[in-house]
Design a protein around this motif. Sequence first.
Motif, mmCIF file in Angstrom:
data_model
loop_
_atom_site.group_PDB
_atom_site.id
_atom_site.type_symbol
_atom_site.label_atom_id
_atom_site.label_comp_id
_atom_site.label_asym_id
_atom_site.label_seq_id
_atom_site.Cartn_x
_atom_site.Cartn_y
_atom_site.Cartn_z
ATOM 1 N N LYS A 80 0.894 -1.170 0.155
ATOM 2 C CA LYS A 80 0.012 -0.168 -0.220
ATOM 3 C C LYS A 80 0.788 1.111 0.020
ATOM 4 N N TYR A 81 2.218 0.962 0.111
ATOM 5 C CA TYR A 81 3.130 2.307 -0.289
ATOM 6 C C TYR A 81 3.836 2.574 -1.320
ATOM 7 N N GLU A 82 4.226 3.838 -1.737
ATOM 8 C CA GLU A 82 4.961 3.834 -2.765
ATOM 9 C C GLU A 82 5.897 4.816 -2.638
ATOM 10 N N LEU A 83 6.913 4.880 -3.440
ATOM 11 C CA LEU A 83 7.863 6.060 -3.131
ATOM 12 C C LEU A 83 7.571 7.178 -4.396
ATOM 13 N N VAL A 84 7.178 8.431 -3.933
ATOM 14 C CA VAL A 84 7.059 9.417 -5.164
ATOM 15 C C VAL A 84 8.190 10.304 -5.318
ATOM 16 N N THR A 85 8.580 10.168 -6.392
ATOM 17 C CA THR A 85 10.047 10.879 -6.822
ATOM 18 C C THR A 85 9.848 11.851 -7.780
ATOM 19 N N PRO A 86 10.638 12.943 -8.000
ATOM 20 C CA PRO A 86 10.573 13.920 -9.218
ATOM 21 C C PRO A 86 10.809 13.279 -10.552
ATOM 22 N N TYR A 87 11.353 11.941 -10.619
ATOM 23 C CA TYR A 87 11.960 11.178 -11.755
ATOM 24 C C TYR A 87 10.760 10.539 -12.384
ATOM 25 N N ASP A 88 9.926 10.258 -11.565
ATOM 26 C CA ASP A 88 8.726 9.229 -12.024
ATOM 27 C C ASP A 88 7.444 9.836 -12.603
ATOM 28 N N ARG A 89 7.429 11.061 -12.278
ATOM 29 C CA ARG A 89 6.185 12.032 -12.577
ATOM 30 C C ARG A 89 6.219 13.409 -13.021
ATOM 31 N N ASP A 90 5.796 13.903 -14.128
ATOM 32 C CA ASP A 90 5.968 15.079 -14.366
ATOM 33 C C ASP A 90 5.365 15.873 -13.454
ATOM 34 N N ASP A 91 3.953 15.730 -12.905
ATOM 35 C CA ASP A 91 3.247 16.690 -12.111
ATOM 36 C C ASP A 91 3.839 16.653 -10.713
ATOM 37 N N TYR A 92 4.841 15.902 -10.480
ATOM 38 C CA TYR A 92 5.373 16.049 -8.962
ATOM 39 C C TYR A 92 6.107 17.160 -8.618
ATOM 40 N N PRO A 93 6.117 18.323 -8.160
ATOM 41 C CA PRO A 93 6.665 19.615 -8.053
ATOM 42 C C PRO A 93 8.019 19.979 -7.429
ATOM 43 N N LEU A 94 8.374 18.735 -6.546
ATOM 44 C CA LEU A 94 9.462 18.948 -5.589
ATOM 45 C C LEU A 94 10.697 18.040 -6.198
ATOM 46 N N TYR A 95 11.989 18.341 -5.383
ATOM 47 C CA TYR A 95 12.979 17.497 -5.822
ATOM 48 C C TYR A 95 13.109 16.375 -4.758
ATOM 49 N N PHE A 96 13.120 16.622 -3.784
ATOM 50 C CA PHE A 96 13.110 15.487 -2.668
ATOM 51 C C PHE A 96 11.914 14.534 -2.706
ATOM 52 N N SER A 97 11.913 13.309 -2.086
ATOM 53 C CA SER A 97 10.857 12.353 -2.212
ATOM 54 C C SER A 97 9.899 12.164 -1.046
ATOM 55 N N LYS A 98 8.874 11.432 -1.178
ATOM 56 C CA LYS A 98 7.929 10.970 -0.211
ATOM 57 C C LYS A 98 7.506 9.450 -0.233
ATOM 58 N N ILE A 99 7.346 8.985 0.771
ATOM 59 C CA ILE A 99 7.017 7.585 0.885
ATOM 60 C C ILE A 99 5.620 8.110 1.282
ATOM 61 N N SER A 100 4.441 7.151 0.375
ATOM 62 C CA SER A 100 3.091 7.765 0.388
ATOM 63 C C SER A 100 2.293 6.722 0.553
ATOM 64 N N ASP A 101 1.073 6.683 1.052
ATOM 65 C CA ASP A 101 0.094 5.947 1.389
ATOM 66 C C ASP A 101 -0.695 5.774 0.079
ATOM 67 N N ARG A 102 -0.867 4.586 -0.900
ATOM 68 C CA ARG A 102 -1.454 4.563 -1.814
ATOM 69 C C ARG A 102 -3.187 4.651 -1.701
ATOM 70 N N THR A 103 -3.656 4.444 -0.320
ATOM 71 C CA THR A 103 -5.109 4.157 -0.095
ATOM 72 C C THR A 103 -5.563 5.695 0.431
ATOM 73 N N THR A 104 -4.909 6.600 0.379
ATOM 74 C CA THR A 104 -5.317 7.864 0.635
ATOM 75 C C THR A 104 -5.128 8.826 -0.527
ATOM 76 N N THR A 105 -5.890 10.141 -0.591
ATOM 77 C CA THR A 105 -5.652 11.126 -1.663
ATOM 78 C C THR A 105 -5.270 12.336 -0.861
ATOM 79 N N LEU A 106 -4.485 12.913 -1.312
ATOM 80 C CA LEU A 106 -4.001 14.398 -0.948
ATOM 81 C C LEU A 106 -3.688 15.105 -2.006
ATOM 82 N N VAL A 107 -3.999 16.485 -2.079
ATOM 83 C CA VAL A 107 -3.376 17.413 -2.983
ATOM 84 C C VAL A 107 -3.109 18.353 -2.021
ATOM 85 N N GLU A 108 -1.870 18.867 -1.870
ATOM 86 C CA GLU A 108 -1.283 19.815 -1.064
ATOM 87 C C GLU A 108 -1.578 21.293 -1.451
ATOM 88 N N GLU A 109 -1.539 21.525 -2.869
ATOM 89 C CA GLU A 109 -1.688 23.034 -3.171
ATOM 90 C C GLU A 109 -2.657 22.963 -4.604
#
Length: 293
Positions: free
Chosen positions: A78-107
């Motif tokens: 249920k967890y994934e690593l979100v990185t700037p290399y995998d997604r064009d819409d991810y706006p940050l340089y550092f990464s996040k380990i994220s819960d796939r079963t939830t939804t969050l849009v920060e901005e």
Amino acid sequence: MDIKNIKQRWNATILDILKAFIDICKRHDLTFYCCAGTAIGAVRHHGIIPWDDDIDVIMPRPDYDRLLEISKSEDWGKYELVTPYDRDDYPLYFSKISDRTTTLVEERERPCVIGLFVDIFPLDATDDDLDEAKRLKDRYTKVINRLNAVSTHNTFAEYISLLADPKEWGRFAIKTAAYFFRSPIRRRLLAQMDAISHLYDYDKAKNVQVYTGSYGYRETFPKAWLGRGKMFKFEDIEVPLPEEYDKYLRHFFGDYMQLPPVEQRIEKHHRAYLNMDRRESIEEIRKHSDIKI
């Protein structure tokens, strides 16, 4: 978006993410340290600061790069690593380990769907000379600002208004170019940040720096403070802090054991949209949400 009514559930979710991250690090012998408010929470509260809303860790660059590679081939459920290399819409340089079963849009202005998360900041080697380390930080910050400009989606009125201030003309120019060439510009900016981050050999470095941190020049400090880490109780688990945790925390926060004034005990992060029960796509959110994302 206020989370006071769901704070207990929010905290339990991000703590579970941290536990999953710790398990990954143990299995692969990866080093990390809790940092910033999370480190204060461990020392002062033995858990999440009551008014805090996130968990932050720093990871030495060699371990961080290994984590990125591991994430490409390993299923974390249920967890994934979100990185700037995998997604064009991810706006940050550092990464996040994220819960796939939830939804969050920060901005709203940077519409990227992730889940609740733990922030993972790469800790890079920098120059032994502190003045040169500051210059590198300044160079890096300029690239971050350009990445931010490329990633931010403004209304047409907001976009045109940049022309009113000569200081914003550079931002206007890069946003115009990004309208046509967003992906290649992003890749170039990421390559520039990667180049700065890998300038020095981490094992031989005297000083380290969190280029993506928010504390300016204080983000540079002696690598010797890290050591093998010191364990602290954090809710129902134990987490590592820099071995010289007192020097580290005083460097950033001064008397960190002193509680801040009541008016400063507030959450610091944005949340434009949140669903704790399932993952939604940006298209789903736009269909039923009254928030323009």
